[in-house]
Design an enzyme around this catalytic site. Structure first.
Site, mmCIF file in Angstrom:
data_model
loop_
_atom_site.group_PDB
_atom_site.id
_atom_site.type_symbol
_atom_site.label_atom_id
_atom_site.label_comp_id
_atom_site.label_asym_id
_atom_site.label_seq_id
_atom_site.Cartn_x
_atom_site.Cartn_y
_atom_site.Cartn_z
ATOM 1 C CG ASP A 1 -1.848 1.230 1.445
ATOM 2 O OD1 ASP A 1 -3.016 1.215 1.132
ATOM 3 O OD2 ASP A 1 -1.263 2.422 2.232
ATOM 4 C CE1 TYR B 1 0.501 7.807 2.925
ATOM 5 C CE2 TYR B 1 0.828 5.691 2.060
ATOM 6 C CZ TYR B 1 0.317 6.487 2.986
ATOM 7 O OH TYR B 1 -0.986 5.983 3.372
ATOM 8 C CE LYS C 1 -3.770 4.582 1.330
ATOM 9 N NZ LYS C 1 -2.376 4.457 1.329
ATOM 10 C CG HIS D 1 -4.625 9.393 0.693
ATOM 11 N ND1 HIS D 1 -3.291 9.754 0.496
ATOM 12 C CD2 HIS D 1 -4.925 9.081 2.092
ATOM 13 C CE1 HIS D 1 -2.631 9.093 1.488
ATOM 14 N NE2 HIS D 1 -3.446 8.992 2.452
HETATM 15 N N1 LIG Z 1 -5.622 5.978 4.208
HETATM 16 C C1 LIG Z 1 -4.933 6.810 5.059
HETATM 17 O O1 LIG Z 1 -5.051 7.915 5.521
HETATM 18 C C2 LIG Z 1 -3.697 6.220 5.956
HETATM 19 C C3 LIG Z 1 -3.251 6.860 7.048
HETATM 20 C C4 LIG Z 1 -2.271 6.330 7.570
HETATM 21 C C5 LIG Z 1 -1.729 5.115 7.537
HETATM 22 N N2 LIG Z 1 -2.279 4.451 6.347
HETATM 23 C C6 LIG Z 1 -1.712 3.119 5.768
HETATM 24 O O2 LIG Z 1 -1.726 2.099 6.778
HETATM 25 C C7 LIG Z 1 -0.451 1.928 6.803
HETATM 26 C C8 LIG Z 1 -0.409 1.244 8.456
HETATM 27 O O3 LIG Z 1 -0.279 2.477 9.395
HETATM 28 P P1 LIG Z 1 1.121 3.149 9.908
HETATM 29 O O4 LIG Z 1 2.325 2.744 9.023
HETATM 30 O O5 LIG Z 1 0.847 4.451 10.077
HETATM 31 O O6 LIG Z 1 1.111 2.526 11.655
HETATM 32 P P2 LIG Z 1 1.005 1.126 12.074
HETATM 33 O O7 LIG Z 1 1.230 0.010 11.062
HETATM 34 O O8 LIG Z 1 0.003 1.076 13.041
HETATM 35 O O9 LIG Z 1 2.405 0.966 13.071
HETATM 36 C C9 LIG Z 1 3.728 0.837 12.266
HETATM 37 C C10 LIG Z 1 4.440 1.519 13.537
HETATM 38 O O10 LIG Z 1 4.566 0.220 14.457
HETATM 39 C C11 LIG Z 1 5.591 -0.436 14.512
HETATM 40 N N3 LIG Z 1 5.781 -1.973 14.483
HETATM 41 C C12 LIG Z 1 5.515 -2.479 13.284
HETATM 42 N N4 LIG Z 1 5.580 -3.906 13.707
HETATM 43 C C13 LIG Z 1 5.809 -4.072 14.844
HETATM 44 C C14 LIG Z 1 6.226 -5.262 15.752
HETATM 45 N N5 LIG Z 1 5.785 -6.387 15.392
HETATM 46 N N6 LIG Z 1 6.473 -4.901 17.070
HETATM 47 C C15 LIG Z 1 6.673 -3.574 17.282
HETATM 48 N N7 LIG Z 1 6.355 -2.480 16.716
HETATM 49 C C16 LIG Z 1 5.990 -2.872 15.420
HETATM 50 C C17 LIG Z 1 6.626 0.221 13.604
HETATM 51 O O11 LIG Z 1 8.082 0.369 13.946
HETATM 52 P P3 LIG Z 1 9.356 -0.365 13.363
HETATM 53 O O12 LIG Z 1 9.384 0.203 11.893
HETATM 54 O O13 LIG Z 1 10.207 -0.273 14.538
HETATM 55 O O14 LIG Z 1 8.918 -1.890 13.312
HETATM 56 C C18 LIG Z 1 5.763 1.491 13.299
HETATM 57 O O15 LIG Z 1 6.458 2.653 13.929
HETATM 58 C C19 LIG Z 1 0.521 2.894 6.551
HETATM 59 O O16 LIG Z 1 1.990 2.608 6.378
HETATM 60 C C20 LIG Z 1 -0.108 3.569 5.372
HETATM 61 O O17 LIG Z 1 0.268 2.433 4.375
HETATM 62 C C21 LIG Z 1 -3.221 5.200 5.514
#
Ligand SMILES: NC(=O)c1ccc[n+]([C@@H]2O[C@H](COP(=O)([O-])OP(=O)(O)OC[C@H]3O[C@@H](n4cnc5c(N)ncnc54)[C@H](OP(=O)(O)O)[C@@H]3O)[C@@H](O)[C@H]2O)c1
Length: 267
Positions: free
Chosen positions: A34, A39, A64, A97
């Site tokens: 994704d 980004y 997006k 998005h």
């Molecule tokens: N549509 C939208 O508006 C929107 C908004 C926000 C996000 N998104 C999408 O959703 C995806 C996920 O959201 P996100 O990246 O913001 O947050 P997330 O996946 O909830 O959290 C990522 C964070 O968690 C840590 N993490 C991941 N796996 C882990 C594990 N097994 N143990 C401990 N820590 C862990 C990562 O650190 P490390 O790197 O240290 O592992 C990173 O800091 C985004 O990357 C994006 O593609 C979309």
């Protein structure tokens, strides 16, 4: 047509960091990625995907459309630019998005352009992100509910978004949970940690398994190989009805993504 339950997120990851994350994830067995125009990493994602040598039809690529590209004259050209950066002829899923700030571009205009992009073969499926019930109703009026593959929304144990999810279920629109790990915040929760201990699993695996068991697609991001590998294995974890009920009770309405300039009036 359907969307994969498990994939890789790439928000905030740039340059070599995103190349490494995507490359390692693909090596480990991830097949869905994704990204988004805003980004600023589509070219690097495309580079990592190309270098993986994995056949295009084995991959599921989502991007997006940014709010500046929602006008009927901009959406398709911007999508073509995304395709070029991603080094592919088509996306598997293209999302709006965020809804157009202050309704500047009518829903009918951008959903019409998105449907046209699909008709032209630029994307296999279309959907939206950060849409409320009201906005979804408007999108359905234009495109039809069958055409909207998913609404990608913030959803984690602290923000379970039940009203919106119920509406999406009633329309047959798949839920994609973003920030399923609450950007790491839910991983220190004592309830999640206790359940993790009982299953000899990590808190991240428990949280991702919880979401997938509810039928939600997840796209966790990570910059660490061990986390990428562990998160992938969440697909093998089954939680008990009691575990699910305990996590259901953690909802506190904590919204982490609420940009003033973009956010609609949430349900
Ligand atoms: N549509 C939208 O508006 C929107 C908004 C926000 C996000 N998104 C999408 O959703 C995806 C996920 O959201 P996100 O990246 O913001 O947050 P997330 O996946 O909830 O959290 C990522 C964070 O968690 C840590 N993490 C991941 N796996 C882990 C594990 N097994 N143990 C401990 N820590 C862990 C990562 O650190 P490390 O790197 O240290 O592992 C990173 O800091 C985004 O990357 C994006 O593609 C979309």
């Amino acid at each position: 047509m359907s969307i994969p339950l498990f994939g890789l997120g790439t928000f905030r990851l740039k340059d070599q960091v995103v190349i490494d994350s995507v490359s390692q994830a693909l090596e480990l067995g991830y097949r869905a990625v994704d990204t988004a125009q805003i980004y600023g990493n589509e070219a690097e994602v495309g580079q990592a995907v190309a270098a993986s040598g994995i056949a295009r039809d084995q991959l599921f690529l989502t991007s997006k459309i940014w709010t500046e590209n929602l006008g009927a004259d901009k959406l398709i050209p911007s999508l073509k630019e995304s395709l070029s950066k991603l080094r592919t002829e088509y996306l598997d899923l293209t999302l709006i998005h965020w809804p157009s700030p202050k309704g500047a571009v009518p829903v009918s205009e951008f959903m019409g352009a998105l449907a046209e992009a699909k008709a032209q073969g630029l994307t296999r499926q279309i959907g939206v992100s950060n849409f409320t019930i009201d906005l979804l109703r408007q999108a359905i009026d234009v495109a039809g509910k069958e055409a909207i593959a998913t609404n990608q929304i913030e959803l984690h144990p602290y923000l379970q978004n039940r009203k919106l999810v119920e509406f999406m279920h009633s329309q047959g629109i798949a839920v994609t949970s973003y920030m399923t790990l609450g950007y790491g915040k839910v991983l220190t929760d004592p309830v999640i940690q206790k359940i993790a201990g009982q299953h000899n699993a990590t808190p991240a695996q428990v949280t991702l398994a919880w979401a997938m068991q509810l039928g939600y697609a997840v796209i966790p991001s990570s910059t660490r190989r061990e986390n990428l590998a562990g998160n992938l294995k969440s697909q093998n974890l089954t939680l008990s009805a009691e575990d699910m009920a305990l996590i259901a009770s953690l909802d506190s309405g904590l919204r982490l993504t609420n940009p003033e300039s973009l956010a609609p009036a949430w349900d």
